[in-house]
Design a protein around this motif. Structure first.
Motif, PDB file in Angstrom:
ATOM      1  N   MET A 164       0.903  -1.364   0.025  1.00  0.00           N
ATOM      2  CA  MET A 164       0.092   0.149   0.049  1.00  0.00           C
ATOM      3  C   MET A 164       0.849   1.237   0.168  1.00  0.00           C
ATOM      4  SD  MET A 164      -2.989  -1.176   2.790  1.00  0.00           S
ATOM      5  CE  MET A 164      -1.519  -1.960   3.934  1.00  0.00           C
ATOM      6  N   ASP A 165       0.833   2.013  -0.962  1.00  0.00           N
ATOM      7  CA  ASP A 165       1.743   3.181  -1.146  1.00  0.00           C
ATOM      8  C   ASP A 165       0.990   4.380  -0.768  1.00  0.00           C
ATOM      9  OD1 ASP A 165       3.722   1.990  -2.476  1.00  0.00           O
ATOM     10  OD2 ASP A 165       3.579   2.931  -4.274  1.00  0.00           O
ATOM     11  N   TYR A 166       1.503   5.162   0.349  1.00  0.00           N
ATOM     12  CA  TYR A 166       1.154   6.397   1.141  1.00  0.00           C
ATOM     13  C   TYR A 166       1.881   7.466   0.721  1.00  0.00           C
ATOM     14  CZ  TYR A 166      -2.836   4.271   3.251  1.00  0.00           C
ATOM     15  OH  TYR A 166      -4.018   3.520   3.413  1.00  0.00           O
ATOM     16  N   VAL A 167       1.513   8.546   0.181  1.00  0.00           N
ATOM     17  CA  VAL A 167       2.089   9.671  -0.183  1.00  0.00           C
ATOM     18  C   VAL A 167       1.771  10.795   1.349  1.00  0.00           C
ATOM     19  CG1 VAL A 167       2.360  11.740  -1.480  1.00  0.00           C
ATOM     20  CG2 VAL A 167       1.747   9.442  -2.648  1.00  0.00           C
ATOM     21  N   VAL A 168       2.644  10.523   1.939  1.00  0.00           N
ATOM     22  CA  VAL A 168       2.605  11.568   3.180  1.00  0.00           C
ATOM     23  C   VAL A 168       2.986  12.733   3.342  1.00  0.00           C
ATOM     24  CG1 VAL A 168       3.032  11.410   5.869  1.00  0.00           C
ATOM     25  CG2 VAL A 168       2.813   9.062   4.756  1.00  0.00           C
ATOM     26  N   THR A 169       1.912  13.917   3.156  1.00  0.00           N
ATOM     27  CA  THR A 169       2.281  15.173   3.035  1.00  0.00           C
ATOM     28  C   THR A 169       1.669  16.043   4.131  1.00  0.00           C
ATOM     29  OG1 THR A 169       0.068  15.393   1.740  1.00  0.00           O
ATOM     30  CG2 THR A 169       2.074  15.383   0.496  1.00  0.00           C
ATOM     31  N   GLY A 170       0.995  15.555   5.130  1.00  0.00           N
ATOM     32  CA  GLY A 170       0.458  16.351   6.253  1.00  0.00           C
ATOM     33  C   GLY A 170       0.206  15.307   7.299  1.00  0.00           C
ATOM     34  N   SER A 171      -0.488  15.729   8.319  1.00  0.00           N
ATOM     35  CA  SER A 171      -1.198  14.973   9.428  1.00  0.00           C
ATOM     36  C   SER A 171      -2.102  13.880   9.226  1.00  0.00           C
ATOM     37  CB  SER A 171      -1.820  15.910  10.530  1.00  0.00           C
ATOM     38  OG  SER A 171      -0.786  17.153  10.819  1.00  0.00           O
ATOM     39  N   TRP A 172      -2.938  14.256   8.217  1.00  0.00           N
ATOM     40  CA  TRP A 172      -4.076  13.441   7.673  1.00  0.00           C
ATOM     41  C   TRP A 172      -3.542  12.112   6.977  1.00  0.00           C
ATOM     42  CZ3 TRP A 172      -7.501  13.647  10.979  1.00  0.00           C
ATOM     43  CH2 TRP A 172      -8.023  14.998  11.754  1.00  0.00           C
ATOM     44  N   SER A 173      -2.669  12.431   5.987  1.00  0.00           N
ATOM     45  CA  SER A 173      -2.236  11.226   5.296  1.00  0.00           C
ATOM     46  C   SER A 173      -1.180  10.516   6.270  1.00  0.00           C
ATOM     47  CB  SER A 173      -1.383  11.722   3.943  1.00  0.00           C
ATOM     48  OG  SER A 173      -0.587  12.870   4.200  1.00  0.00           O
ATOM     49  N   ALA A 174      -0.509  11.034   7.288  1.00  0.00           N
ATOM     50  CA  ALA A 174       0.093  10.359   8.272  1.00  0.00           C
ATOM     51  C   ALA A 174      -0.639   9.608   8.811  1.00  0.00           C
ATOM     52  CB  ALA A 174       1.026  11.443   9.027  1.00  0.00           C
ATOM     53  N   LYS A 175      -1.867  10.099   9.238  1.00  0.00           N
ATOM     54  CA  LYS A 175      -2.831   8.953  10.417  1.00  0.00           C
ATOM     55  C   LYS A 175      -3.262   7.863   9.354  1.00  0.00           C
ATOM     56  CE  LYS A 175      -4.498  11.533  13.976  1.00  0.00           C
ATOM     57  NZ  LYS A 175      -5.984  11.766  14.789  1.00  0.00           N
ATOM     58  N   GLY A 176      -3.509   8.170   8.088  1.00  0.00           N
ATOM     59  CA  GLY A 176      -4.224   7.380   7.105  1.00  0.00           C
ATOM     60  C   GLY A 176      -3.181   6.030   7.143  1.00  0.00           C
ATOM     61  N   ALA A 177      -1.819   6.437   6.731  1.00  0.00           N
ATOM     62  CA  ALA A 177      -0.715   5.356   6.826  1.00  0.00           C
ATOM     63  C   ALA A 177      -0.533   4.664   8.023  1.00  0.00           C
ATOM     64  CB  ALA A 177       0.635   6.141   6.499  1.00  0.00           C
TER      65      ALA A 177
END
Ligand SMILES: Cc1ncc(COP(=O)(O)O)c(C=O)c1O
Length: 400
Positions: free
Chosen positions: A107-120
């Protein structure tokens, strides 16, 4: 306090147009002459089924949603989707590629901020044997190594060769970072960074399509821009909508299974009926004002005006922008006020002048100004005048 004295810049739940609230108040008492309020009507009634269909129709028309996708309405917010995404997209991947091992379902996560970090983080928790690959982690580029201030150059991103899916967040509301591809709010003319779709790996299930050039799933919490909290809107491509036959073992809670929800036209269980009603009123209201194109133009102007005054403040040493130009959100503007006690003074003077919800998210501090659709350009002009006055009278201001 009267409503007219307040400019509500809260990041969500957020301000809604007065005309909509007045109409919604009437609908709470008597919806379309039924003699019952909207919250008192069955979600299975003919009136509500029509509302459900009308809301899909107006969203589909304004967002140009193709008939390859369904529009669903669910409860649970963005946070529930952090979990639902993982379970539904991995289920799709297992269906298309039954012979791969779980370790191969990356699963590829592009972490650009707090929410995508939480998603990851949620993907790490729920992936089972499926691993998470962080395509880029914006945190590593910040001054303190903990904040999000910019997105890495896409040339540095590391997609995995065959991801089960790629996840990104278009607008990070806590940090104020956005893929700025549509309308640039840049004052200095910095090149806006759009999501680099051209770099995406191909989908082995359909090699003509990159993953996910026509997005498999888009989700949005209504409390930012569209209506009250409680409603989450999903736009789901049809290859994700395959409910398993009854009694087949599955790890997807049934009300989170996109296939089940779609089959029931979002009425598998009780949807957030009042929030859907207000969302429909909001969309009709903005349609009457010219629709999305007009909103985008006005919102671009609003953001540009606020960024311009803040850049002036930065030149005078009064504020520091948090996010690199070209990566800045049009909706959620974040900055710090420099000098001992000056940020607290900015917030208290702003609050006294009627600006509400201007304190940064509790996890990151600073100031955040959210310029959602219902914040008018006149209100933004008032905000700009306040910021300008604050800068010019600041004891820490450098002479220009
Ligand atoms: C980009 C983004 N993702 C996820 C969330 C979480 O949404 P919720 O609070 O509805 O779970 C928010 C809410 O602030 C958000 O702005």
């Amino acid at each position: 306090m009267h409503r007219e004295e307040i400019t509500n810049l809260t990041a969500g739940p957020s301000t809604l147009p007065l005309a909509v609230l007045e109409q919604a108040a009437k609908g709470l008492l008597n919806y379309e002459n039924t003699g019952m309020g909207i919250t008192e009507l069955s979600h299975r009634s003919a009136e509500f089924v029509k509302l459900d269909n009308d809301l899909q129709e107006i969203l589909g028309r304004h967002l140009h949603i193709p008939d390859t996708h369904s529009i669903l309405f669910v409860q649970g917010g963005g946070s529930l989707q952090f979990s639902a995404v993982v379970l539904n997209l991995l289920a799709r991947h297992r269906r298309f590629f039954p012979n791969l091992s779980e370790e191969e379902r990356v699963m590829d996560y592009v972490v650009t901020g707090s929410w995508s970090a939480k998603g990851a983080e949620e993907a790490e928790r729920l992936g089972g044997g499926a691993p998470v690959n962080i395509v880029q982690n914006g945190r590593t580029l910040s001054r303190d190594g903990k904040s999000f201030e910019q997105i890495a150059d896409p040339k540095e991103w590391k997609f995995s060769p065959n991801p089960a899916f790629v996840y990104y967040c278009e607008n990070e509301t806590v940090d104020g970072i956005q893929f700025d591809g549509v309308v640039s709010s840049s004052v200095s003319g910095a090149a806006p960074l759009s999501f680099p779709f051209d770099l995406l790996p191909r989908d082995p299930a359909d090699p003509t399509r990159s993953v996910p050039l026509d997005h498999a799933l888009i989700f949005a919490g209504a409390q930012k821009n569209i209506g009250p909290a409680g409603l989450t809107i999903l736009i789901v491509r049809h290859d994700l909508l395959h409910p398993l036959p009854p009694k087949t073992p599955s790890n997807i809670p049934i009300s989170m299974d996109y296939g089940v929800v779609a089959k029931a036209n979002s009425l598998y269980n009780t949807p957030p009926t009042f929030a859907m009603y207000v969302a429909l009123l909001v969309l009709r209201h903005f349609e009457g004002q010219g629709g999305i194109q007009v909103l985008a133009t006005v919102n671009g102007r609003k953001a540009h005006k606020v960024y311009a005054v803040l850049e002036y403040g930065e030149q005078r040493g009064v504020v520091r922008m948090r996010v690199k130009d070209g990566h800045r959100s049009h909706m959620n503007i974040t900055f710090e006020v420099l000098g001992e006690g000056e940020e607290a003074r900015f917030i208290s003077e702003g609050t006294a002048k009627g600006f509400r919800g201007i304190k940064g998210h509790r996890s990151v501090g600073g100031v955040r100004l959210s310029l959602y659709n219902a914040v008018t350009e006149d209100q933004v002009d008032g905000l700009v005048a306040f910021i300008l006055e604050f800068i010019d009278s600041s004891p820490s201001a450098r002479k220009t």
